[in-house]
Design an enzyme around this catalytic site. Structure first.
Site, short mmCIF file in Angstrom:
data_model
loop_
_atom_site.label_atom_id
_atom_site.label_comp_id
_atom_site.label_asym_id
_atom_site.label_seq_id
_atom_site.Cartn_x
_atom_site.Cartn_y
_atom_site.Cartn_z
N GLY A 247 0.80 -1.22 0.00
CA GLY A 247 0.00 0.00 0.00
C GLY A 247 0.84 1.26 0.00
N PRO A 285 -1.83 -3.99 1.34
CA PRO A 285 -1.30 -2.90 2.16
C PRO A 285 -1.01 -3.35 3.59
CG PRO A 285 -3.68 -2.64 1.85
CD PRO A 285 -3.29 -3.92 1.19
N GLY A 286 0.07 -2.84 4.13
CA GLY A 286 0.42 -3.12 5.52
C GLY A 286 0.49 -1.82 6.30
N ARG A 323 12.92 0.86 13.87
CA ARG A 323 13.00 1.60 12.61
C ARG A 323 14.02 2.74 12.61
NH1 ARG A 323 9.48 4.03 10.33
NH2 ARG A 323 9.85 3.22 8.24
N CYS A 353 22.54 -1.16 25.04
CA CYS A 353 23.97 -0.80 25.02
C CYS A 353 24.50 -0.68 23.60
CB CYS A 353 24.75 -1.84 25.79
SG CYS A 353 24.13 -1.97 27.44
N GLU A 354 24.01 0.29 22.87
CA GLU A 354 24.48 0.56 21.51
C GLU A 354 24.26 2.04 21.25
OE1 GLU A 354 24.57 -1.68 18.43
OE2 GLU A 354 23.98 -3.58 19.36
N TYR A 381 5.48 -2.16 11.59
CA TYR A 381 6.90 -2.51 11.59
C TYR A 381 7.60 -2.10 12.89
CZ TYR A 381 5.80 -3.21 6.66
OH TYR A 381 5.23 -3.63 5.49
N1 LLP Z 1 3.54 -6.98 -0.21
C1 LLP Z 1 4.84 -7.34 -0.32
C2 LLP Z 1 5.22 -8.39 -1.26
C3 LLP Z 1 5.80 -6.70 0.49
O1 LLP Z 1 7.08 -7.04 0.36
C4 LLP Z 1 5.41 -5.70 1.39
C5 LLP Z 1 6.39 -5.02 2.26
C6 LLP Z 1 4.04 -5.37 1.48
C7 LLP Z 1 3.14 -6.03 0.66
C8 LLP Z 1 3.52 -4.34 2.43
O2 LLP Z 1 3.97 -3.07 2.09
P1 LLP Z 1 3.39 -1.77 2.85
O3 LLP Z 1 1.94 -1.62 2.45
O4 LLP Z 1 3.52 -2.00 4.30
O5 LLP Z 1 4.21 -0.66 2.36
N2 LLP Z 1 10.31 -2.83 7.70
C9 LLP Z 1 10.22 -1.76 6.74
C10 LLP Z 1 9.20 -2.05 5.66
C11 LLP Z 1 9.46 -3.31 4.87
C12 LLP Z 1 8.42 -3.59 3.83
C13 LLP Z 1 8.66 -4.88 3.15
N3 LLP Z 1 7.62 -5.29 2.25
C14 LLP Z 1 9.92 -0.45 7.48
O6 LLP Z 1 9.79 -0.48 8.70
O7 LLP Z 1 9.82 0.60 6.86
#
Ligand code: LLP
Length: 425
Positions: A247, A285-286, A323, A353-354, A381
């Protein structure tokens, strides 16, 4: 009493000297459950989902929540009850969907490194689609499915080679990324997939990156995907659905990502013009569904004035909020109970401790020891990436719904952390 909604966080607001999530005071939650404490607003999650639903109104489209953003059961339950499917990337995530009341058919299984055991389990529960990321994976999946007497529904993740202009660690659709099948290998890969006995081609998918705040890369990627669907169908392989991946980005620091409904109206206008508007669509979307629905409440343990810097040492750390350390990410930090005193500039840091254990740099805050701060945009995340580094137990989590607050995860104890370990006999 003045009420001040926090920009980008419509369900968190200061009313007088108290920060509320919906109708609940964060200071009350901290007193009851301790800190660090993740607090999520259910209304905020549903409002974010509604923006996508408006953009999809009248279309054949399914929203599969990318649960890597936040895989806590109580959060999954909200999306399962709202009718979402789930995008998973591991066998562990699959078990979480089932535990939260989701069904196998509602799952799409993404990821570059699925194991045979994960494939077997996913076939057994009847996942809706495997989003396959390489030619080698197609061969293995076909073999595993055939051995189980099943046919695996597949979509191939194609790499549209579009620059999403986001952090290099979270841009995924460029040539040099490990994800997906190269644009110019796509038709050949589909031909191979169609020829394998254990597979049935059902769709195509892509994902260009995360935290994208500009609409241009989405429009470009959609054009490229439609070109590919035309090329694949021209060799006689029908594509039933188009999965457009993750998303939108969210506002962390005044960023202004496009609204989901506006963007999808624009995407559909293009799709209509190309005769593709009536296809079945999916998105995963996440971040945009949960990111600004969550805050991490943390207590100021010590203030430490320094020569060049003042430090505000809090009880949340990089293991809770990874993050900033991982991506130099910005999260707004606001006092739960603002003070009238003159503010000072602090680096807000955790107890780990970093030197990389920082949560915010050069923040202007009026705070005292014992105050509560809310680290905003912490719904995505954060808990899902939390670790036990320094043998710190993972934080507790509360889901707020109107005036009610539900503890959806207890604070992890040292005993919880050591449960699977054994001394050498
Ligand atoms: N679908 C696939 C195949 C993905 O690789 C991802 C995220 C999503 C959906 C979800 O994307 P979003 O809607 O959340 O943008 N840890 C990182 C973000 C890594 C995202 C990896 N893939 C951070 O904290 O920014």
């Amino acid at each position: 009493m003045t009420a001040n909604t926090l920009p980008g966080h419509p369900h968190f607001e200061h009313r007088g000297s108290e920060l509320f999530a919906e109708q609940v005071r964060l200071s009350d939650l901290a007193r009851e459950h301790g800190t660090p404490l993740f607090v999520y607003s259910k209304a905020s999650m549903l409002a974010a989902l509604a923006a996508y639903q408006r953009g999809f109104a009248g279309r054949k489209a399914r929203i599969c929540y990318a649960m890597k953003a936040n895989s806590s059961l109580g959060v999954l339950q909200v999306f399962a009850q709202a009718g979402c499917g789930f995008d998973i990337v591991s066998g562990g995530e699959l078990e979480r969907v089932l535990a939260a009341g989701g069904a196998g058919k509602d799952i799409i299984f993404s990821g570059v490194g699925k194991t045979r055991a994960e494939m077997r389990r996913a076939l057994a529960v009847g996942v809706g689609c495997f989003n396959v990321e390489s030619e080698a994976e197609l061969e293995v999946l076909s073999e595993v499915a055939a051995a189980a007497g099943k046919v695996a529904p597949v979509s191939v993740r194609v790499n549209p080679d579009v620059d999403p202009k986001t952090h290099p660690y979270i841009s995924t659709g460029l040539k040099g990324n490990k994800f997906g099948v190269a644009h110019d290998r796509t038709v050949a890969t589909y031909q191979r997939a169609a020829s394998l006995p254990g597979l049935k081609v059902v769709g195509i998918d892509c994902h260009i990156g995360s935290q994208i705040t500009d609409e241009a890369p989405y429009l470009e990627a959609m054009d490229r995907i439609v070109d590919l669907v035309q090329a694949i169908e021209a060799v006689g392989i029908p594509i039933h659905h188009i999965d457009f991946g993750g998303g939108l980005g969210i506002s962390y620091n005044g960023d202004q990502p496009p609204a989901a409904d506006d963007l999808w109206r624009k995407l559909f206008a293009r799709l209509d013009a190309r005769g593709f508007g009536d296809r079945q669509f999916m998105i995963e979307p996440g971040r945009s569904l949960v990111g600004n629905a969550g805050a991490c409440v943390t207590e100021v343990l010590y203030l430490k004035p320094g020569e060049g810097k003042n430090f505000c040492i809090v009880d949340a750390a990089m293991n809770d909020l990874p993050r900033p350390a991982m991506y130099q990410a910005f999260h707004a930090i606001v006092p739960a109970n603002p003070r009238a005193e003159a503010p000072q500039t602090y680096d807000v840091v955790g107890p780990v401790c970093e030197s990389g254990d920082w949560i915010g740099r050069d923040r202007v805050l009026a705070v005292k020891q014992g105050d509560l701060l809310a680290v905003m945009s912490a719904g995505a995340y954060s808990m899902s990436m939390a670790s036990n580094y320094n043998t710190r137990g993972r934080a507790a989590e509360v889901l707020v719904d109107g005036g009610k607050a539900f503890l959806i995860r207890e604070r992890e104890t040292a005993a919880d952390q050591m449960r699977a370990e054994r001394l050498v006999s």
